[in-house]
Design a protein around this motif. Sequence first.
Motif, PDB file in Angstrom:
ATOM      1  N   TRP A 265       0.798  -1.217   0.000  1.00 11.02           N
ATOM      2  CA  TRP A 265       0.000   0.000   0.000  1.00 11.02           C
ATOM      3  C   TRP A 265       0.844   1.287   0.000  1.00 11.02           C
ATOM      4  CZ3 TRP A 265       1.267   2.656   4.400  1.00 11.02           C
ATOM      5  CH2 TRP A 265       1.828   1.892   5.442  1.00 11.02           C
ATOM      6  N   LYS A 266       2.147   1.139   0.295  1.00 12.42           N
ATOM      7  CA  LYS A 266       2.940   2.356   0.542  1.00 12.42           C
ATOM      8  C   LYS A 266       2.894   3.339  -0.611  1.00 12.42           C
ATOM      9  CE  LYS A 266       5.530   1.070   4.474  1.00 12.42           C
ATOM     10  NZ  LYS A 266       6.285  -0.181   4.819  1.00 12.42           N
ATOM     11  N   ASN A 267       2.920   2.846  -1.850  1.00 15.69           N
ATOM     12  CA  ASN A 267       2.888   3.845  -2.934  1.00 15.69           C
ATOM     13  C   ASN A 267       1.478   4.070  -3.464  1.00 15.69           C
ATOM     14  OD1 ASN A 267       2.601   1.446  -4.093  1.00 15.69           O
ATOM     15  ND2 ASN A 267       4.555   1.458  -5.209  1.00 15.69           N
ATOM     16  N   ARG A 268       0.473   3.636  -2.658  1.00 16.94           N
ATOM     17  CA  ARG A 268      -0.922   3.890  -3.059  1.00 16.94           C
ATOM     18  C   ARG A 268      -1.507   5.092  -2.307  1.00 16.94           C
ATOM     19  NH1 ARG A 268      -3.753  -0.103  -5.704  1.00 16.94           N
ATOM     20  NH2 ARG A 268      -2.687  -2.080  -6.041  1.00 16.94           N
ATOM     21  N   ILE A 269      -0.716   5.650  -1.417  1.00 11.10           N
ATOM     22  CA  ILE A 269      -1.236   6.719  -0.568  1.00 11.10           C
ATOM     23  C   ILE A 269      -0.406   7.987  -0.771  1.00 11.10           C
ATOM     24  CG2 ILE A 269      -1.602   7.509   1.807  1.00 11.10           C
ATOM     25  CD1 ILE A 269      -1.932   4.622   2.685  1.00 11.10           C
ATOM     26  N   GLU A 270      -1.099   9.097  -1.011  1.00 13.77           N
ATOM     27  CA  GLU A 270      -0.384  10.380  -1.032  1.00 13.77           C
ATOM     28  C   GLU A 270      -1.140  11.368  -0.152  1.00 13.77           C
ATOM     29  OE1 GLU A 270      -0.264  12.510  -4.725  1.00 13.77           O
ATOM     30  OE2 GLU A 270       1.169  13.995  -3.939  1.00 13.77           O
ATOM     31  N   HIS A 271      -0.395  12.158   0.574  1.00 12.43           N
ATOM     32  CA  HIS A 271      -1.013  13.183   1.413  1.00 12.43           C
ATOM     33  C   HIS A 271      -0.430  14.548   1.054  1.00 12.43           C
ATOM     34  CE1 HIS A 271      -0.958  15.783   5.064  1.00 12.43           C
ATOM     35  NE2 HIS A 271      -2.256  15.619   4.840  1.00 12.43           N
ATOM     36  N   VAL A 272      -1.309  15.522   0.945  1.00  9.81           N
ATOM     37  CA  VAL A 272      -0.848  16.891   0.671  1.00  9.81           C
ATOM     38  C   VAL A 272      -1.484  17.792   1.729  1.00  9.81           C
ATOM     39  CG1 VAL A 272      -0.772  18.784  -0.997  1.00  9.81           C
ATOM     40  CG2 VAL A 272      -0.828  16.418  -1.805  1.00  9.81           C
ATOM     41  N   GLY A 273      -0.667  18.657   2.345  1.00 10.99           N
ATOM     42  CA  GLY A 273      -1.235  19.617   3.280  1.00 10.99           C
ATOM     43  C   GLY A 273      -0.864  19.328   4.712  1.00 10.99           C
ATOM     44  N   THR A 274      -1.653  19.885   5.590  1.00  5.74           N
ATOM     45  CA  THR A 274      -1.347  19.840   7.011  1.00  5.74           C
ATOM     46  C   THR A 274      -1.758  18.516   7.647  1.00  5.74           C
ATOM     47  OG1 THR A 274      -1.694  20.995   9.089  1.00  5.74           O
ATOM     48  CG2 THR A 274      -3.578  20.870   7.628  1.00  5.74           C
ATOM     49  N   LYS A 275      -1.050  18.175   8.678  1.00  5.68           N
ATOM     50  CA  LYS A 275      -1.390  16.961   9.437  1.00  5.68           C
ATOM     51  C   LYS A 275      -1.707  17.407  10.853  1.00  5.68           C
ATOM     52  CE  LYS A 275       1.284  13.430   7.053  1.00  5.68           C
ATOM     53  NZ  LYS A 275       2.434  12.510   7.104  1.00  5.68           N
ATOM     54  N   HIS A 276      -2.987  17.813  11.108  1.00  8.13           N
ATOM     55  CA  HIS A 276      -3.272  18.220  12.478  1.00  8.13           C
ATOM     56  C   HIS A 276      -3.326  16.972  13.341  1.00  8.13           C
ATOM     57  CE1 HIS A 276      -7.190  19.750  10.333  1.00  8.13           C
ATOM     58  NE2 HIS A 276      -6.680  18.758   9.662  1.00  8.13           N
ATOM     59  N   THR A 277      -2.960  17.199  14.621  1.00  6.16           N
ATOM     60  CA  THR A 277      -3.110  16.074  15.545  1.00  6.16           C
ATOM     61  C   THR A 277      -4.583  16.054  15.939  1.00  6.16           C
ATOM     62  OG1 THR A 277      -2.506  17.655  17.235  1.00  6.16           O
ATOM     63  CG2 THR A 277      -0.790  16.109  16.555  1.00  6.16           C
ATOM     64  N   MET A 278      -5.124  14.896  16.003  1.00  7.35           N
ATOM     65  CA  MET A 278      -6.554  14.731  16.212  1.00  7.35           C
ATOM     66  C   MET A 278      -6.870  14.543  17.693  1.00  7.35           C
ATOM     67  SD  MET A 278      -8.328  14.860  13.524  1.00  7.35           S
ATOM     68  CE  MET A 278      -7.528  15.538  12.065  1.00  7.35           C
ATOM     69  N   ASN A 279      -7.941  15.211  18.110  1.00  7.44           N
ATOM     70  CA  ASN A 279      -8.434  14.971  19.466  1.00  7.44           C
ATOM     71  C   ASN A 279      -9.797  14.320  19.305  1.00  7.44           C
ATOM     72  OD1 ASN A 279      -9.921  15.159  21.709  1.00  7.44           O
ATOM     73  ND2 ASN A 279      -9.218  17.195  22.316  1.00  7.44           N
ATOM     74  N   LEU A 280      -9.913  13.089  19.774  1.00 10.71           N
ATOM     75  CA  LEU A 280     -11.144  12.341  19.546  1.00 10.71           C
ATOM     76  C   LEU A 280     -12.366  13.065  20.059  1.00 10.71           C
ATOM     77  CD1 LEU A 280     -10.439   8.550  20.176  1.00 10.71           C
ATOM     78  CD2 LEU A 280     -10.710   9.800  18.056  1.00 10.71           C
ATOM     79  N   GLU A 281     -12.170  13.897  21.096  1.00  7.56           N
ATOM     80  CA  GLU A 281     -13.346  14.550  21.704  1.00  7.56           C
ATOM     81  C   GLU A 281     -13.783  15.749  20.877  1.00  7.56           C
ATOM     82  OE1 GLU A 281     -14.877  12.916  23.852  1.00  7.56           O
ATOM     83  OE2 GLU A 281     -13.188  11.525  23.805  1.00  7.56           O
ATOM     84  N   ASP A 282     -12.880  16.232  20.014  1.00  4.11           N
ATOM     85  CA  ASP A 282     -13.244  17.414  19.224  1.00  4.11           C
ATOM     86  C   ASP A 282     -14.564  17.186  18.528  1.00  4.11           C
ATOM     87  OD1 ASP A 282     -11.281  19.076  19.753  1.00  4.11           O
ATOM     88  OD2 ASP A 282     -10.167  18.852  17.870  1.00  4.11           O
ATOM     89  N   SER A 283     -15.351  18.205  18.430  1.00  3.16           N
ATOM     90  CA  SER A 283     -16.575  18.051  17.612  1.00  3.16           C
ATOM     91  C   SER A 283     -16.095  18.026  16.172  1.00  3.16           C
ATOM     92  CB  SER A 283     -17.514  19.218  17.846  1.00  3.16           C
ATOM     93  OG  SER A 283     -16.832  20.396  17.452  1.00  3.16           O
ATOM     94  N   LEU A 284     -16.617  17.083  15.416  1.00  3.88           N
ATOM     95  CA  LEU A 284     -16.036  16.789  14.106  1.00  3.88           C
ATOM     96  C   LEU A 284     -16.685  17.634  13.031  1.00  3.88           C
ATOM     97  CD1 LEU A 284     -15.887  12.992  14.744  1.00  3.88           C
ATOM     98  CD2 LEU A 284     -13.983  14.587  14.633  1.00  3.88           C
TER      99      LEU A 284
END
Lengths: 96, 96
Positions: A75-94
């Motif tokens: 899968w490694k070359n099947r995924i591309e990400h562009v932009g910011t990587k915020h850290t996620m807080n599960l409690e955040d309202s989504l």
Amino acid sequence: MMMIITYDVNTETAAGRKRLRKVAKQCQNYGQRVQNSVFECIIDPALFKILRNELIQIMDAEKDSIRFYNLGNKWKNRIEHVGTKHTMNLEDSLIV
Amino acid sequence: MMMIITYDVNTETAAGRKRLRKVAKQCQNYGQRVQNSVFECIIDPALFKILRNELIQIMDAEKDSIRFYNLGNKWKNRIEHVGTKHTMNLEDSLIV
């Protein structure tokens, strides 16, 4: 294998917001949150079956939507990400 | 090939909400919206390159996140959906 899990949970009710938190928490047990409603899980088929059933138990199939995308083992070359990587807080309202 | 495009666009500002609409509209030109922030696009590599560049132009890489997942050509048994399939209105405010 790499499974991508994406979901839309209807949060118009308190019950929906609860389902959303539970879905996110469940996915967090098996993988990494990469966007508000997207998880990447490196998982074997047997464990995935368990996770899948757990999520189906939590969700309301009339109101919510979950999609599973199997990227397989290479899968490694099947995924591309562009932009910011915020850290996620599960409690955040989504809210995107 | 089948490309899955998922995105989180920061909508705290009017500019962000505009980016969100533009990202969704752009994806709509090439594929089908299956969840609030998830598109499935059956697309050839050359066209995907165009779409990818268009999205990168629209987004704010400091605030937004776009992920591309390549399911390849044999994608039919790599996708599972459980739950409701609401019809998407691009103008809807994208609150999950």
